[in-house]
Motif scaffolding. Structure first.
Motif, mmCIF file in Angstrom:
data_model
loop_
_atom_site.group_PDB
_atom_site.id
_atom_site.type_symbol
_atom_site.label_atom_id
_atom_site.label_comp_id
_atom_site.label_asym_id
_atom_site.label_seq_id
_atom_site.Cartn_x
_atom_site.Cartn_y
_atom_site.Cartn_z
ATOM 1 N N THR A 20 0.831 -1.205 0.000
ATOM 2 C CA THR A 20 0.000 0.000 0.000
ATOM 3 C C THR A 20 0.863 1.252 0.000
ATOM 4 O OG1 THR A 20 -0.116 -0.155 2.419
ATOM 5 C CG2 THR A 20 -1.936 -1.119 1.171
ATOM 6 N N ALA A 23 1.656 2.073 -3.581
ATOM 7 C CA ALA A 23 0.474 2.606 -4.258
ATOM 8 C C ALA A 23 0.225 4.052 -3.842
ATOM 9 C CB ALA A 23 -0.743 1.741 -3.928
ATOM 10 N N TYR A 24 0.378 4.337 -2.549
ATOM 11 C CA TYR A 24 0.224 5.704 -2.071
ATOM 12 C C TYR A 24 1.280 6.610 -2.717
ATOM 13 C CZ TYR A 24 0.552 9.739 1.041
ATOM 14 O OH TYR A 24 0.621 11.011 1.522
ATOM 15 N N PHE A 26 2.766 6.203 -5.581
ATOM 16 C CA PHE A 26 2.424 6.394 -6.988
ATOM 17 C C PHE A 26 1.376 7.489 -7.150
ATOM 18 C CE2 PHE A 26 -0.719 5.280 -10.315
ATOM 19 C CZ PHE A 26 0.075 5.536 -11.427
ATOM 20 N N ILE A 27 0.335 7.453 -6.312
ATOM 21 C CA ILE A 27 -0.720 8.464 -6.397
ATOM 22 C C ILE A 27 -0.175 9.848 -6.059
ATOM 23 C CG2 ILE A 27 -2.907 9.212 -5.376
ATOM 24 C CD1 ILE A 27 -3.556 6.233 -4.938
ATOM 25 N N ARG A 28 0.681 9.890 -5.034
ATOM 26 C CA ARG A 28 1.244 11.173 -4.615
ATOM 27 C C ARG A 28 2.151 11.754 -5.692
ATOM 28 N NH1 ARG A 28 5.725 13.184 -1.971
ATOM 29 N NH2 ARG A 28 5.314 14.958 -0.577
ATOM 30 N N GLN A 29 3.009 10.910 -6.275
ATOM 31 C CA GLN A 29 3.911 11.395 -7.316
ATOM 32 C C GLN A 29 3.148 11.846 -8.552
ATOM 33 O OE1 GLN A 29 7.176 12.024 -7.258
ATOM 34 N NE2 GLN A 29 7.088 11.512 -5.076
ATOM 35 N N ARG A 30 2.068 11.168 -8.888
ATOM 36 C CA ARG A 30 1.269 11.574 -10.037
ATOM 37 C C ARG A 30 0.639 12.939 -9.798
ATOM 38 N NH1 ARG A 30 -3.606 7.806 -12.104
ATOM 39 N NH2 ARG A 30 -4.416 8.427 -10.057
ATOM 40 N N ARG A 31 0.191 13.180 -8.558
ATOM 41 C CA ARG A 31 -0.379 14.478 -8.232
ATOM 42 C C ARG A 31 0.686 15.568 -8.297
ATOM 43 N NH1 ARG A 31 -2.776 15.480 -2.343
ATOM 44 N NH2 ARG A 31 -0.538 15.502 -1.920
ATOM 45 N N THR A 34 1.413 16.373 -11.879
ATOM 46 C CA THR A 34 0.314 17.137 -12.464
ATOM 47 C C THR A 34 0.393 18.593 -12.052
ATOM 48 O OG1 THR A 34 -1.114 15.185 -12.455
ATOM 49 C CG2 THR A 34 -2.192 17.327 -12.651
#
Length: 366
Positions: A20, A23-24, A26-31, A34
């Protein structure tokens, strides 16, 4: 080696196992990406991050510089945004909100930077990551080490003001700065090579009688084929065999090293070696092997194959050595594309003779 079956593979961890945390991340880096793409701020390039961790300064100083560049320093404005009831004003000037940019650009701090041996001047348009990158781009190792160390001193002083009510004095700042530089310089000269509590050798050493020492390595570059290197020598430092494998598909450095481990064991078995001691310069691989944990990831599948292969030998051991003690295997792996899949018996390519000779000399001194 048992037939390989299909396994689930998570590409965001080095061993292929899902967590997890990854996954967290990955989401943080994508944000973050962006947000960065929609802003005009300049981001440091890949060479900056690689250079940061080898700067001539103490690890604690490099970590603070990394946090500043990543904008994850717990300044007061950031803490208030997260709901903490803290004062927002800069502890140095008391006039502006303390943001990450202000940590560097505060008029009080800026005067210290300019009065320091670096003589750094700030511009109002500078942002932390870009400022650090400009210093790194000058390719002056001494200046970079000074700046990274001074940045740590400023952050440490800021914390002392808040939590210990210490009043900053420039003479005290420079004394701490000089002390940290001295510790870093002395540590580089006398500190023994220790990795995670493990004392590692700096040079190649000869194995015991009737034992064949095998050094192996993998050269991994993102989005490029991996190369493997193998060198086997006896207790007289004579080359018994050398080999390379190219190209190999690997998704991460640790997977590449594990594949090199499995390939080396299989090759040693085919060559008829019965007593072997293998060496790797990958601490993560060594730790994974010693912990003897299992799992469903691709890494543990490869490690399980290695454990099956070990049963083919009368005696086996795996040890950790610094990169300087694994130079021959490292060179073979990095240059494997020139030889593709090749095996040499009791000889090596001519370009390796100087490295082999250096290992022989080193082994005589230990």
């Amino acid at each position: 080696m048992r037939p390989a079956g299909d396994v689930l593979f998570w590409p965001l961890t080095s061993d292929g196992g899902y967590t997890t945390k990854s996954a967290y991340g990955f989401i943080r880096q994508r944000r973050i990406r962006t947000e960065a793409s929609s802003s005009s701020g300049q981001q440091p390039h890949a060479r900056f991050w690689k250079t940061l961790w080898v700067v001539d300064s103490l690890p604690r100083c490099r970590e603070v510089a990394w946090r500043v560049a990543k904008k994850i320093v717990p300044v007061r404005r950031a803490l208030r945004v997260r709901g903490m009831q803290v004062e927002e004003e800069c502890p140095f000037c008391g006039m502006h909100p303390e943001t990450i940019v202000h940590v560097l650009l505060c008029p009080v701090v800026a005067r210290w930077w300019f009065a320091s041996p670096m003589g750094v001047r700030f511009r109002s348009s500078d942002i932390p990551a870009y400022f650090l990158q400009q210093i790194f781009d000058q390719q002056d190792d001494h200046l970079t080490g000074l700046c990274v160390t001074f940045l740590y001193v400023i952050w440490d002083l800021r914390n002392a003001m808040i939590y210990q009510q210490k009043v900053p004095e420039f003479t005290g700042i420079m004394a701490q700065f000089s002390s940290l530089l001295s510790i870093a310089e002395e540590g580089a000269l006398v500190r023994p090579p220790v990795e995670n509590g493990l004392l590692a050798r700096n040079s190649w050493t000869r194995p015991g009688e009737e034992c064949i020492k095998i050094n192996f390595d993998a050269s991994w570059v993102h989005s490029a084929p991996t190369g493997l290197g193998f060198i086997a020598r006896n207790n007289l430092a004579q080359v018994m065999a050398a080999a390379v494998a190219f190209p190999i598909d690997a998704t991460s450095p640790i997977i590449a090293k594990a594949l090199a481990f499995r390939w080396s064991l299989s090759l040693a078995k085919d060559l008829g070696f019965r007593t072997v001691c293998l060496e790797t310069d990958c601490l993560q691989l060594f730790d994974t092997w010693m912990k003897a944990k299992g799992g469903d990831s691709y890494l543990f599948s490869v490690i399980s194959d290695c454990r099956d292969l070990v049963s083919s030998f009368l005696n086996f051991s795996l040890s950790f050595v610094r990169r300087t003690g694994n130079s021959v295997a490292d060179h073979l792996a990095k240059n494997s594309s020139k030889f593709h899949n090749s095996v040499w018996i009791e000889e090596v390519p001519p370009e390796l003779e100087s490295l082999i000779h250096a290992d022989v000399i080193a082994s005589m001194a230990t």
